[in-house]
Design an enzyme around this catalytic site. Sequence first.
Site, PDB file in Angstrom:
ATOM      1  N   SER A   1      32.997  45.588  39.808  1.00 40.51           N
ATOM      2  CA  SER A   1      33.196  45.049  38.402  1.00 40.51           C
ATOM      3  C   SER A   1      32.028  45.275  37.713  1.00 40.51           C
ATOM      4  O   SER A   1      30.951  44.891  38.278  1.00 40.51           O
ATOM      5  CB  SER A   1      33.581  43.569  38.640  1.00 40.51           C
ATOM      6  OG  SER A   1      33.655  42.847  37.473  1.00 40.51           O
TER       7      SER A   1
ATOM      8  N   ARG B   1      29.019  36.974  25.518  1.00 41.51           N
ATOM      9  CA  ARG B   1      30.332  36.417  25.563  1.00 41.51           C
ATOM     10  C   ARG B   1      30.586  35.638  24.506  1.00 41.51           C
ATOM     11  O   ARG B   1      31.751  35.387  23.722  1.00 41.51           O
ATOM     12  CB  ARG B   1      30.581  35.592  26.684  1.00 41.51           C
ATOM     13  CG  ARG B   1      30.721  36.208  28.306  1.00 41.51           C
ATOM     14  CD  ARG B   1      31.360  37.618  27.961  1.00 41.51           C
ATOM     15  NE  ARG B   1      31.883  38.443  29.106  1.00 41.51           N
ATOM     16  CZ  ARG B   1      31.890  39.671  29.335  1.00 41.51           C
ATOM     17  NH1 ARG B   1      31.528  40.239  28.266  1.00 41.51           N
ATOM     18  NH2 ARG B   1      32.121  40.079  30.505  1.00 41.51           N
TER      19      ARG B   1
ATOM     20  N   ASP C   1      41.259  43.960  34.673  1.00 37.50           N
ATOM     21  CA  ASP C   1      42.023  42.674  34.222  1.00 37.50           C
ATOM     22  C   ASP C   1      42.513  42.627  33.007  1.00 37.50           C
ATOM     23  O   ASP C   1      43.957  41.941  33.036  1.00 37.50           O
ATOM     24  CB  ASP C   1      40.701  41.522  34.398  1.00 37.50           C
ATOM     25  CG  ASP C   1      40.229  41.519  35.677  1.00 37.50           C
ATOM     26  OD1 ASP C   1      41.033  41.915  36.604  1.00 37.50           O
ATOM     27  OD2 ASP C   1      39.095  41.273  35.955  1.00 37.50           O
TER      28      ASP C   1
END
Length: 402
Positions: A175, A94, A14
Amino acid sequence: MAKKVVLAYSGGLDTSIIIPWLKENYGYEVIAMVADVGQGEELAPLREKATKSGASKIYIEDVKREFVEDFIFPTLKAGAIYEGKYLLGTSFARPLIAKKLVEIAEKEGAEAVAHGATGKGNDQVRFELTVKALNPDLKIIAPWREWNIRSREQAIDYARERGIPVPVTKEHPYSMDRNLWHLSHEGGDLEDPWNEPKRHVYLIITPPEEAPDRPEYVEIEFEKGVPVKVNGKEYDPVALVEYLNEVAAANGVGIIDMVENRLVGMKSRGVYECPGGTVLFLAHRELESITLDRETMHFKQKVAVKYAQLVYDGMWYTPLKEALDAFVDSTQQTVTGTVRMKLYKGNCTPAGVKSPYSLYREDFATFGADEVYNQKDAEGFINLLGLPLKVRAMMRKENQEA
């Protein structure tokens, strides 16, 4: 001079195609930012790869120690685990990545930041809530919510058309997200919960059936809820997690296969390899069993569920999260001691626990003779505890007779 955007870059499919996409569709100068949270050998080719993909420069920030001390250990102390299984490895990485994204954007004078999270996932929320909390003036670009690419197969074709090498193929479409705490796998044949993960899925952990036939023991010493030693040897935070990862993985410990409820409303199936984290979570919980009183322990278990939800939902930098951290830190003042864990073919079980702050008293708990507990006292306690039940039963009997 072109305006700048800082991209949270991983070198994966991505983010590899996002670099040319941002240049083609926004005319931005693209600066790549990589947060080293323990991806290991994945980082080696990123500098050259980002430049070849069109980035003007790349930052690779070593944040492993900050990751362990400020994100992993607070969550460990909280006992937070999402939906009874997930140890939150991607979830708490994150906000740290987004924090560094903001710092680099401010340093470079960029007007925007970008990420490669899809519009179906949780990561978009985690990245963007952190950016909003730390710098609300930054523009946020999420290409997966804008472009016409609708599948990983189309993304692979997009990359090939521009000569960008990607680490996946249409035949191996998983992924993956890797850091010090875990390695996650999603997509491909794993999207069907009926499919057992194939042997080649596991890249860290030895499958339990292939693990050694003899158990291995590790002793973990905690100070105020934080692990500091393994088998009597003191480690810095990063090295401690790395060592436990190695030992647990060799014994098949830490495979988590679950269907989870994403924040955006759908269920998804993920397979996680979390060896050291599994050992630490279970060891910490065992130590709390002898160092926390009943009411505190039970209330903390409720807090852990909410804490896990906040972390999963990307709400790291929120007032409630800060308040819960204060509560957790208060509970950890006596969570000091040593836990022995037995690792055997995928199982991780407690094999001993001790603490100078232990509330366990053998002289009270013994089934043998003792001089500290008068068993006759239990009668009055039961009478008082059962009084509401007795009154209710009397009322029902009177109404039946009426």
